[in-house]
Motif scaffolding. Sequence first.
Motif, short mmCIF file in Angstrom:
data_model
loop_
_atom_site.label_atom_id
_atom_site.label_comp_id
_atom_site.label_asym_id
_atom_site.label_seq_id
_atom_site.Cartn_x
_atom_site.Cartn_y
_atom_site.Cartn_z
N LYS A 69 -8.86 12.20 -9.17
CA LYS A 69 -7.68 12.10 -9.11
C LYS A 69 -7.10 11.97 -7.85
CE LYS A 69 -6.18 12.86 -13.52
NZ LYS A 69 -5.48 11.88 -14.23
N VAL A 70 -5.83 11.33 -7.65
CA VAL A 70 -5.43 10.94 -6.25
C VAL A 70 -3.98 11.45 -6.57
CG1 VAL A 70 -6.96 9.70 -5.26
CG2 VAL A 70 -5.12 8.69 -6.56
N THR A 71 -3.13 11.61 -5.23
CA THR A 71 -1.62 11.97 -5.22
C THR A 71 -1.19 10.72 -4.43
OG1 THR A 71 -1.82 14.29 -5.40
CG2 THR A 71 0.11 13.35 -4.69
N VAL B 34 6.68 10.66 -6.21
CA VAL B 34 5.23 11.24 -6.00
C VAL B 34 4.64 11.43 -7.51
CG1 VAL B 34 3.94 13.01 -4.97
CG2 VAL B 34 6.22 12.53 -4.06
N PHE B 35 3.33 11.05 -7.63
CA PHE B 35 2.76 11.17 -8.90
C PHE B 35 1.17 11.16 -8.63
CE2 PHE B 35 3.01 6.36 -7.80
CZ PHE B 35 1.87 5.90 -8.50
N GLU B 36 0.69 11.87 -9.67
CA GLU B 36 -0.94 12.08 -9.76
C GLU B 36 -1.33 11.38 -10.69
OE1 GLU B 36 -3.47 15.82 -10.70
OE2 GLU B 36 -2.43 16.30 -9.16
N ALA B 37 -2.45 10.86 -10.17
CA ALA B 37 -3.24 9.73 -11.04
C ALA B 37 -4.73 9.36 -10.78
CB ALA B 37 -2.63 8.17 -11.04
N ASP B 38 -5.41 8.67 -11.49
CA ASP B 38 -6.76 8.32 -11.40
C ASP B 38 -6.78 7.31 -10.17
OD1 ASP B 38 -8.97 6.08 -12.13
OD2 ASP B 38 -9.30 7.91 -13.04
N VAL B 39 -7.86 7.11 -9.59
CA VAL B 39 -7.89 6.29 -8.40
C VAL B 39 -7.44 4.61 -8.83
CG1 VAL B 39 -9.74 4.98 -6.98
CG2 VAL B 39 -9.51 7.41 -7.27
N LYS C 181 1.54 5.12 -0.75
CA LYS C 181 0.90 5.79 0.01
C LYS C 181 -0.03 6.80 -0.66
CE LYS C 181 4.18 5.25 3.72
NZ LYS C 181 5.23 6.04 4.53
N LEU C 182 -1.21 6.96 -0.05
CA LEU C 182 -2.18 7.99 -0.57
C LEU C 182 -1.90 9.52 0.11
CD1 LEU C 182 -4.65 8.78 -2.15
CD2 LEU C 182 -6.18 7.77 -0.25
N LEU C 183 -1.41 10.35 -0.56
CA LEU C 183 -1.30 11.76 -0.03
C LEU C 183 -2.40 12.31 0.42
CD1 LEU C 183 0.61 14.03 1.17
CD2 LEU C 183 0.72 14.78 -1.45
N VAL C 184 -2.91 12.79 1.69
CA VAL C 184 -4.11 13.34 2.04
C VAL C 184 -3.92 14.82 2.09
CG1 VAL C 184 -6.05 13.32 3.86
CG2 VAL C 184 -4.97 11.41 3.27
N GLY C 185 -2.50 15.22 2.48
CA GLY C 185 -2.45 16.71 2.62
C GLY C 185 -1.01 16.80 3.29
#
Length: 389
Positions: free
Chosen positions: A4-6, A39-44, A61-65
Amino acid sequence: MSKKVTLIATAAMGLEAIVGKEVKALGYEDIQIENGRVVFEADVSAIPRANLWLRTADRVKLLVGKFKATSFDELFENTKALPWETFIEEDGEFPVVGKSVKSKLYSVPDCQSIVKKAIVERLKVKHGIDSWLKETGAFYRVEVAIHKDEALLTIDTSGSGLHKRGYRVGQGEAPLKETLAAALVQITNWTPDQPFVDPFCGSGTIAIEAALIGQNIAPGFNREFASENWSFIPQKVWDDAFQEAEDSANYDQPLQIFGSDIDPDLIEIAKKNAMEAGLGELITWKQMQMSDFKPKQENGYLVSNPPYGERMGEREEVEDMYRNLGTIMRDHPSWSVYILTSHEGFEKLYGKPATKKRKLFNGFIKTDYYQYFGRKPKSKPDNGKGFGF
């Protein structure tokens, strides 16, 4: 893949809800709509799919933190604690860009430098490297955005902005962004079996975006993305996403899309752009004055971004144009009319108040999107291309 990635789909002001709808349409339910982003969470696998399919988002964009940062030490340590090695391989090239708003850490160059050093230290330890990092591999654009002392660290997955579809070989003086053009179409209730007209088409962007929507062609199908070269996204995930886009396109869908402009040079540019988009003869283009527009069919849609009359000497001409448009469309009450303009007197000039208005920004210009809903259809529009010329 189950990882999962945000993700953050950035959006121009006023388009956030439309981007949110698009994200949901891709099957991602866990979404938050915020100012300027979704903003959404999903599979790669969402990285290629979102880049290929989002018509109105600016970037993915990929949220790292994210964390609180009121000192450079806090910024350094919290950045270093993030799992950068999960995304950036040992030879990855990762420039850092930044911005800071209403925060104690206001020096953007210093913030960029500290984030870069923290990532370097983390990657050297995790990848087991003693010397400097080569940075000769895939490209990862890292951004540190600090707002009210909260730092958001992301990696841009798109590369060029998503408005760059790859079809624009020419443009006029003030081209409409492809993402905004797509939004203007999506706000309407137009369906591909209905006539669609842009009588101030310029280089053709609105008509081209309508055709892509009408045939369900992924807007990113004709371009490349930065994340295509990232090792943590398997090639199969990209192959599957492109295959899905190919399978989903409905190239057999007939369309009645017409673009016209008074400037013959712009019509030639529009034709070339449409060809580059792979739409060939699907859109009818004609050099003509708006006053010559006389639709033969019913239940059509007129969607346009006409001149605003902001330059000296142009205002009177533009106001006459708006009056003429209102006069013409009064004879066609079944047509729905959608006009984007910054001219605050548009409704008075057009001759009636809009059914709905929506505030949008065309670049840095504050505009209103005036929406006039046509009368409900009496019958299905015929499928012939007859606009009455």
